[in-house]
Motif scaffolding. Structure first.
Motif, PDB file in Angstrom:
ATOM      1  N   PHE A  66       0.826  -1.195   0.000  1.00 57.39           N
ATOM      2  CA  PHE A  66       0.000   0.000   0.000  1.00 57.39           C
ATOM      3  C   PHE A  66       0.867   1.254   0.000  1.00 57.39           C
ATOM      4  O   PHE A  66       2.017   1.233   0.452  1.00 57.39           O
ATOM      5  CB  PHE A  66      -0.910   0.063   1.236  1.00 57.39           C
ATOM      6  N   ILE A  67       0.300   2.326  -0.515  1.00 61.36           N
ATOM      7  CA  ILE A  67       0.791   3.685  -0.282  1.00 61.36           C
ATOM      8  C   ILE A  67      -0.314   4.402   0.476  1.00 61.36           C
ATOM      9  O   ILE A  67      -1.489   4.316   0.100  1.00 61.36           O
ATOM     10  CB  ILE A  67       1.095   4.420  -1.605  1.00 61.36           C
ATOM     11  N   PHE A  68       0.056   5.088   1.557  1.00 62.68           N
ATOM     12  CA  PHE A  68      -0.944   5.714   2.410  1.00 62.68           C
ATOM     13  C   PHE A  68      -1.045   7.198   2.085  1.00 62.68           C
ATOM     14  O   PHE A  68      -0.051   7.917   2.140  1.00 62.68           O
ATOM     15  CB  PHE A  68      -0.586   5.504   3.883  1.00 62.68           C
ATOM     16  N   ARG A  69      -2.243   7.628   1.767  1.00 61.81           N
ATOM     17  CA  ARG A  69      -2.481   9.020   1.373  1.00 61.81           C
ATOM     18  C   ARG A  69      -3.214   9.739   2.508  1.00 61.81           C
ATOM     19  O   ARG A  69      -4.371   9.432   2.784  1.00 61.81           O
ATOM     20  CB  ARG A  69      -3.278   9.074   0.071  1.00 61.81           C
ATOM     21  N   LEU A  70      -2.481  10.671   3.147  1.00 63.18           N
ATOM     22  CA  LEU A  70      -3.048  11.434   4.251  1.00 63.18           C
ATOM     23  C   LEU A  70      -3.627  12.742   3.741  1.00 63.18           C
ATOM     24  O   LEU A  70      -3.168  13.294   2.746  1.00 63.18           O
ATOM     25  CB  LEU A  70      -1.970  11.740   5.300  1.00 63.18           C
TER      26      LEU A  70
ATOM     27  N   ALA B  82      -7.684   8.006   6.377  1.00 66.22           N
ATOM     28  CA  ALA B  82      -6.766   8.135   5.238  1.00 66.22           C
ATOM     29  C   ALA B  82      -7.266   7.237   4.116  1.00 66.22           C
ATOM     30  O   ALA B  82      -8.275   6.544   4.253  1.00 66.22           O
ATOM     31  CB  ALA B  82      -5.341   7.756   5.655  1.00 66.22           C
ATOM     32  N   ARG B  83      -6.530   7.263   3.009  1.00 67.40           N
ATOM     33  CA  ARG B  83      -6.796   6.344   1.900  1.00 67.40           C
ATOM     34  C   ARG B  83      -5.553   5.509   1.650  1.00 67.40           C
ATOM     35  O   ARG B  83      -4.438   6.041   1.622  1.00 67.40           O
ATOM     36  CB  ARG B  83      -7.176   7.103   0.632  1.00 67.40           C
ATOM     37  N   ALA B  84      -5.752   4.225   1.504  1.00 65.35           N
ATOM     38  CA  ALA B  84      -4.649   3.319   1.180  1.00 65.35           C
ATOM     39  C   ALA B  84      -4.761   2.930  -0.283  1.00 65.35           C
ATOM     40  O   ALA B  84      -5.778   2.363  -0.699  1.00 65.35           O
ATOM     41  CB  ALA B  84      -4.697   2.077   2.069  1.00 65.35           C
ATOM     42  N   GLU B  85      -3.726   3.261  -1.063  1.00 61.97           N
ATOM     43  CA  GLU B  85      -3.716   2.887  -2.480  1.00 61.97           C
ATOM     44  C   GLU B  85      -2.915   1.603  -2.640  1.00 61.97           C
ATOM     45  O   GLU B  85      -1.754   1.522  -2.219  1.00 61.97           O
ATOM     46  CB  GLU B  85      -3.102   3.986  -3.336  1.00 61.97           C
ATOM     47  N   ARG B  86      -3.515   0.630  -3.237  1.00 57.43           N
ATOM     48  CA  ARG B  86      -2.861  -0.662  -3.422  1.00 57.43           C
ATOM     49  C   ARG B  86      -1.708  -0.545  -4.414  1.00 57.43           C
ATOM     50  O   ARG B  86      -1.789   0.212  -5.389  1.00 57.43           O
ATOM     51  CB  ARG B  86      -3.875  -1.684  -3.924  1.00 57.43           C
ATOM     52  N   THR B  87      -0.634  -1.264  -4.143  1.00 59.97           N
ATOM     53  CA  THR B  87       0.523  -1.268  -5.034  1.00 59.97           C
ATOM     54  C   THR B  87       0.854  -2.692  -5.449  1.00 59.97           C
ATOM     55  O   THR B  87       0.448  -3.660  -4.801  1.00 59.97           O
ATOM     56  CB  THR B  87       1.754  -0.645  -4.350  1.00 59.97           C
ATOM     57  N   MET B  88       1.606  -2.807  -6.555  1.00 60.31           N
ATOM     58  CA  MET B  88       2.087  -4.112  -7.024  1.00 60.31           C
ATOM     59  C   MET B  88       3.546  -3.988  -7.396  1.00 60.31           C
ATOM     60  O   MET B  88       3.952  -3.021  -8.051  1.00 60.31           O
ATOM     61  CB  MET B  88       1.278  -4.578  -8.241  1.00 60.31           C
ATOM     62  N   ARG B  89       4.344  -4.948  -6.938  1.00 57.78           N
ATOM     63  CA  ARG B  89       5.758  -4.955  -7.287  1.00 57.78           C
ATOM     64  C   ARG B  89       5.943  -5.626  -8.639  1.00 57.78           C
ATOM     65  O   ARG B  89       5.217  -6.548  -8.995  1.00 57.78           O
ATOM     66  CB  ARG B  89       6.569  -5.680  -6.211  1.00 57.78           C
ATOM     67  N   LYS B  90       6.928  -5.154  -9.367  1.00 59.18           N
ATOM     68  CA  LYS B  90       7.239  -5.747 -10.662  1.00 59.18           C
ATOM     69  C   LYS B  90       7.780  -7.147 -10.461  1.00 59.18           C
ATOM     70  O   LYS B  90       8.505  -7.422  -9.510  1.00 59.18           O
ATOM     71  CB  LYS B  90       8.266  -4.889 -11.402  1.00 59.18           C
ATOM     72  N   ASN B  91       7.437  -8.026 -11.377  1.00 60.69           N
ATOM     73  CA  ASN B  91       7.865  -9.424 -11.250  1.00 60.69           C
ATOM     74  C   ASN B  91       9.369  -9.586 -11.299  1.00 60.69           C
ATOM     75  O   ASN B  91       9.933 -10.508 -10.718  1.00 60.69           O
ATOM     76  CB  ASN B  91       7.218 -10.264 -12.362  1.00 60.69           C
ATOM     77  N   ASP B  92      10.040  -8.692 -12.008  1.00 62.69           N
ATOM     78  CA  ASP B  92      11.490  -8.823 -12.164  1.00 62.69           C
ATOM     79  C   ASP B  92      12.250  -8.002 -11.130  1.00 62.69           C
ATOM     80  O   ASP B  92      13.437  -7.776 -11.260  1.00 62.69           O
ATOM     81  CB  ASP B  92      11.914  -8.391 -13.575  1.00 62.69           C
TER      82      ASP B  92
ATOM     83  N   PHE C  16      12.291   6.447   2.905  1.00 70.72           N
ATOM     84  CA  PHE C  16      11.332   5.365   2.682  1.00 70.72           C
ATOM     85  C   PHE C  16       9.930   5.754   3.163  1.00 70.72           C
ATOM     86  O   PHE C  16       8.940   5.569   2.439  1.00 70.72           O
ATOM     87  CB  PHE C  16      11.800   4.096   3.404  1.00 70.72           C
ATOM     88  N   ILE C  17       9.848   6.305   4.363  1.00 68.83           N
ATOM     89  CA  ILE C  17       8.544   6.658   4.926  1.00 68.83           C
ATOM     90  C   ILE C  17       7.849   7.711   4.069  1.00 68.83           C
ATOM     91  O   ILE C  17       6.629   7.665   3.859  1.00 68.83           O
ATOM     92  CB  ILE C  17       8.703   7.156   6.375  1.00 68.83           C
ATOM     93  N   PHE C  18       8.625   8.657   3.524  1.00 74.64           N
ATOM     94  CA  PHE C  18       8.008   9.707   2.704  1.00 74.64           C
ATOM     95  C   PHE C  18       7.621   9.207   1.316  1.00 74.64           C
ATOM     96  O   PHE C  18       6.970   9.927   0.550  1.00 74.64           O
ATOM     97  CB  PHE C  18       8.951  10.909   2.585  1.00 74.64           C
ATOM     98  N   LYS C  19       8.023   7.994   0.974  1.00 74.35           N
ATOM     99  CA  LYS C  19       7.508   7.359  -0.249  1.00 74.35           C
ATOM    100  C   LYS C  19       6.224   6.573   0.057  1.00 74.35           C
ATOM    101  O   LYS C  19       5.333   6.486  -0.775  1.00 74.35           O
ATOM    102  CB  LYS C  19       8.554   6.412  -0.847  1.00 74.35           C
ATOM    103  N   VAL C  20       6.182   5.997   1.243  1.00 72.65           N
ATOM    104  CA  VAL C  20       5.027   5.190   1.626  1.00 72.65           C
ATOM    105  C   VAL C  20       3.848   6.085   2.020  1.00 72.65           C
ATOM    106  O   VAL C  20       2.691   5.752   1.764  1.00 72.65           O
ATOM    107  CB  VAL C  20       5.399   4.247   2.793  1.00 72.65           C
ATOM    108  N   PHE C  21       4.149   7.221   2.655  1.00 77.77           N
ATOM    109  CA  PHE C  21       3.105   8.180   3.022  1.00 77.77           C
ATOM    110  C   PHE C  21       3.201   9.368   2.082  1.00 77.77           C
ATOM    111  O   PHE C  21       4.296   9.885   1.839  1.00 77.77           O
ATOM    112  CB  PHE C  21       3.295   8.661   4.461  1.00 77.77           C
ATOM    113  N   THR C  22       2.066   9.813   1.592  1.00 83.97           N
ATOM    114  CA  THR C  22       2.072  10.940   0.670  1.00 83.97           C
ATOM    115  C   THR C  22       0.822  11.773   0.859  1.00 83.97           C
ATOM    116  O   THR C  22      -0.121  11.373   1.561  1.00 83.97           O
ATOM    117  CB  THR C  22       2.179  10.448  -0.793  1.00 83.97           C
TER     118      THR C  22
END
Length: 772
Positions: free
Chosen positions: A595-599, A689-699, A763-769
């Motif tokens: 997730f990415i958390f949007r405050l 808040a809103r949590a936006e779902r994320t997906m990691r690249k397979n590679d 890292f935290i400022f990438k996860v929270f935006t």
């Protein structure tokens, strides 16, 4: 390809264009542009080009529109690309009205919003919200002129109340906070500091008769050092408090006569008559007014539908059905044509998917975990230790002590400032008889922790009841990585952790800095400490058990569905449990985060400021290996347990609720009608808040932050910084040197505090935006 086949293909292209244009027009209730009937038999290249050009130009030009919508709403004004764009007037069926500037269907710029009650707002709008400089006038006469941020007074502003009171000063999240002046209708006024809508800090209260009080305040009343002055020049200097036992001071008359019969308590009785007016409740907010269906013909695509083979539809299924209808008429070349069309559809699919290789699987609500911990009952190996701990806490907190002041002398922080007390089974003059084994009890820096509990507004009686009541403690099933054991109180409010001697030394060393930090920053995210103690068991081993009492971060009215422990490193930062064993109690790690958390904007600004301050404090104290513990409560789920994505944004594109506060409309109204409820939403506690779902690249298996999918969930968040007692000692330096040989040095947790702080914040400022 034959001439007939070429003709059919051109006809198919026309049909595709017609279908897509018709869908886009149908998705907007404002769509008024019609496509002239077009006969298949007359289709030529020139006709196709002319029709496409005509449609494109007609949808993109500015013009004046006047529409009565199917739901009864009315709009008149400038129009562009199926949206109100420019100046226009919109009237809702409930009587609300907006006149002003629009941008792509949203109130943006200067405008005026009116309510049927007679209330009005005139000023700046952003994305549908009152945001910027504006004036709100209520139906009963309340008026506010100043700065707004997303429907809330935020910044400098002047408010006049219907009862004649007025406030001129700073606002924050809809409440008075900072420097400001409040004047009552009788002419008395206060000028000074505010916090959460109440008088708090340093300030002066001046009466119309010339008397005044200058000093410190708390929750609307004098608290701390202050001076009360009379008009005749006499004054009283002392320490003020509602508690008579804490009151003390000296009266200085101006001459032979004075106010010798004056009682300092009279000041509190007088001030109780001067309350702060809460003002009127704001009616339905402008951002809550919808314009029926809201999809752009250019900027927003229809939500994509997953097909059975895993591909995503791109909205040309109608054209494909039309092609199947013509299948028997194409003749022998039909097979080749279908292949070409299928290739074209696959190309369109590939363009739509772009970097995502697969569509995310729908998320389900994590299965509920059992209540954590094993109750420590009689016969448990740590039963006597629990009794000793409870006896010691009851003695430490309950014994008589002078009123704790928040201004402590340096000697209070001396590690040598500790109290030993022996607890024999038969009891002593100071200790009660008990059924446990004999032990010795040690309190570290008791005055400091008493002041911390007071600073954190912990009631001593409630504190003792939670830890020392009739309910037993619960021991967590397994010790932490450090080898420490954790115990929870039955009401989940407090957590007790056993400590290594090295950790105890670190806490005592940094205690003064910690105290000053949490006192200076009320919203600090650093874990709260309430007591540091030691139990020395009698016997041949003379075993010592040191422990610290902390607040339980996840003690909330909201159930926590997901827990994450985030550090910003990648080595070993994933759970070792199989998917089938993961429940709501499982603590996941950095590489498990999806997730990415949007405050909300106001809270996000406060969040980044506080993270910076907390990390600077920990860096100065040479602390590393700490983490941000995050708990998530999902607000909406189906009966089957599937999480329901937020309607605020479709998987592709944007909607009318693109930015701004994500509380429900009812909650926003309640907050604005009762601003004191903001106190229950503190930074890191019960935050919507809103949590936006994320997906990691397979590679890229070690990708810390995945790619956003546009799938949003409404959540309530709880978070704080934990594990702050690990300094960068020789063992950590050796760990860093050893692991750096085998792994990427930037991926390991054991690094220099300065580097750790920088990496953690990045890292935290990438996860929270910012949810903007």
């Amino acid at each position: 390809m034959s001439k007939d086949q070429s003709y059919v293909l051109k006809a198919w292209e026309v049909t595709v264009r017609k279908t897509q244009q018709a869908k886009k027009r149908a998705n907007s209730v404002f769509g008024t542009v019609s496509v002239a009937p077009h006969a298949e038999n007359d289709a030529t290249s020139d006709d196709i080009d002319d029709e496409t050009t005509t449609n494109r130009s007609s949808t993109e030009e500015f013009y004046h529109a006047e529409r009565v919508l199917p739901n009864g709403d009315y709009y008149t004004g400038q129009w562009y690309d199926n949206f109100p764009h420019g100046n226009g007037k919109y009237l809702w069926t409930d009587g609300c009205m907006y006149i002003g500037e629009w941008y792509n269907g949203k109130t943006m710029g200067n405008g005026k919003f009116g309510w049927p009650s007679g209330a009005t707002y005139e000023g700046e709008f952003k994305s549908g919200y009152m945001d910027g400089i504006g004036t709100y006038t209520g139906p009963s006469g309340d008026a506010y002129k100043g700065q707004w941020v997303m429907n809330l007074k935020h910044g400098h502003g002047v408010k006049s109340f219907a009862n004649g009171d007025a406030y001129d000063g700073e606002w924050r999240r809809g409440l008075q906070e900072g420097q400001g002046k409040y004047q009552w209708s009788d002419g008395c006024y206060y000028i000074g500091e505010w916090k959460n809508g109440t008088i708090c800090g340093k300030g002066s209260f001046v009466w119309t008769n010339g008397n005044r009080y200058d000093g410190f305040w708390d929750e609307g009343f004098p608290r701390g050092n202050g001076t009360y002055k009379w008009e005749d020049g006499s004054f009283y200097v002392g320490h003020w408090s509602k508690d008579p036992e804490e009151m003390n001071g000296t009266y200085y008359p101006s001459g032979n006569e004075g106010n010798l019969d004056w009682d300092p308590k009279d000041l509190f009785n007088n001030l109780s008559e001067y309350s702060i007016c809460s003002g009127e409740r704001v009616p339905t907010l402008p951002s809550q007014k919808k314009l029926s269906v809201w999809n752009s013909s250019k900027r927003i695509e229809k939500p994509r539908r997953m097909s059975v083979d895993g591909r995503v539809s791109v909205g040309v299924d109608r054209a494909f059905e039309k092609m199947n209808m013509w299948g028997n008429e194409i003749g022998e070349g039909g097979s080749d044509m279908r292949k070409e069309l299928d290739a074209e559809l696959m190309r369109l699919d590939a363009e739509g998917l772009q970097s995502l290789k697969s569509s995310p699987v729908p998320m389900k609500l994590p299965k509920a975990g059992r209540k954590q911990g094993e109750t420590i009952s009689k016969g448990h190996r740590n039963y006597d230790l629990m009794l000793n701990l409870q006896l010691g806490i009851r003695h430490s907190v309950g014994r008589q002590a002078p009123a704790a002041s928040l201004d402590l002398k340096p000697s209070a922080f001396d590690p040598k400032d500790k109290i030993w007390r022996r607890f024999p089974r038969e009891g002593t003059k100071y200790t009660p008889p008990h059924q446990s084994t004999e032990f010795k009890w040690k309190d570290y820096c008791p005055l400091v922790f008493r002041s911390l509990r007071k600073l954190f507004k912990v009631d001593p009686a409630d504190y003792m009841l939670s830890i020392c009541g009739n309910d037993a403690l619960r021991e967590l099933s397994s010790p932490g990585k450090s080898g420490s054991f954790f115990y929870l109180t039955n009401d989940d409010r407090y957590m007790i952790k056993t400590m290594k001697k090295s950790e105890t030394k670190v806490l005592l060393r940094m205690l003064a800095a910690y105290y000053n930090h949490v006192r200076a920053f009320e919203n600090s995210l650093v874990i709260r400490f309430f007591g540091l103690h030691c139990v020395k068991l009698n016997g041949p081993t003379q075993k010592k058990v040191r422990f610290v009492i902390m607040g339980n971060l996840f003690c909330s009215k909201y159930s926590v569905h997901r827990r994450f422990d985030l550090k910003g490193s990648s080595l070993g930062r994933t759970t070792d449990k199989p998917e089938s064993e993961i429940d709501s109690n499982t603590i996941l790690k950095d590489l498990d985060l999806n997730f990415i958390f949007r405050l909300q904007k106001v809270w996000y600004q406060e969040f980044i400021r506080q993270i910076d301050k907390d990390c600077e404090f920990l860096e100065q104290e040479r602390i590393m290996d700490y983490s941000l513990l995050v708990g998530i409560h999902f607000r909406e789920a189906s009966v089957a347990g599937e999480l329901i994505p937020s309607g605020a944004r479709t998987p592709i594109g944007e909607s009318e609720e693109e930015s701004g506060p994500r509380l429900s409309r009812a909650e926003v109204d309640q907050l604005l009608s009762d601003p004191s409820r903001w106190a229950s939403i503190r930074l890191g506690t019960n935050m919507p808040a809103r949590a936006e779902r994320t997906m990691r690249k397979n590679d890229c298996e070690l990708q810390l932050v995945g790619e956003p999918t546009g799938e949003f969930y409404e959540v309530v968040m709880i978070f704080g910084i934990i594990d702050i007692l690990q300094d960068y000692d020789i063992s950590k330096k050796l760990e860093h040197a050893y692991k750096s040989i085998q792994y990427d040095p930037s991926s390991i947790s054991a690094v220099d505090p300065r580097q750790y702080s920088r990496r953690f914040r990045d890292f935290i400022f990438k996860v929270f935006t910012d949810d903007n």
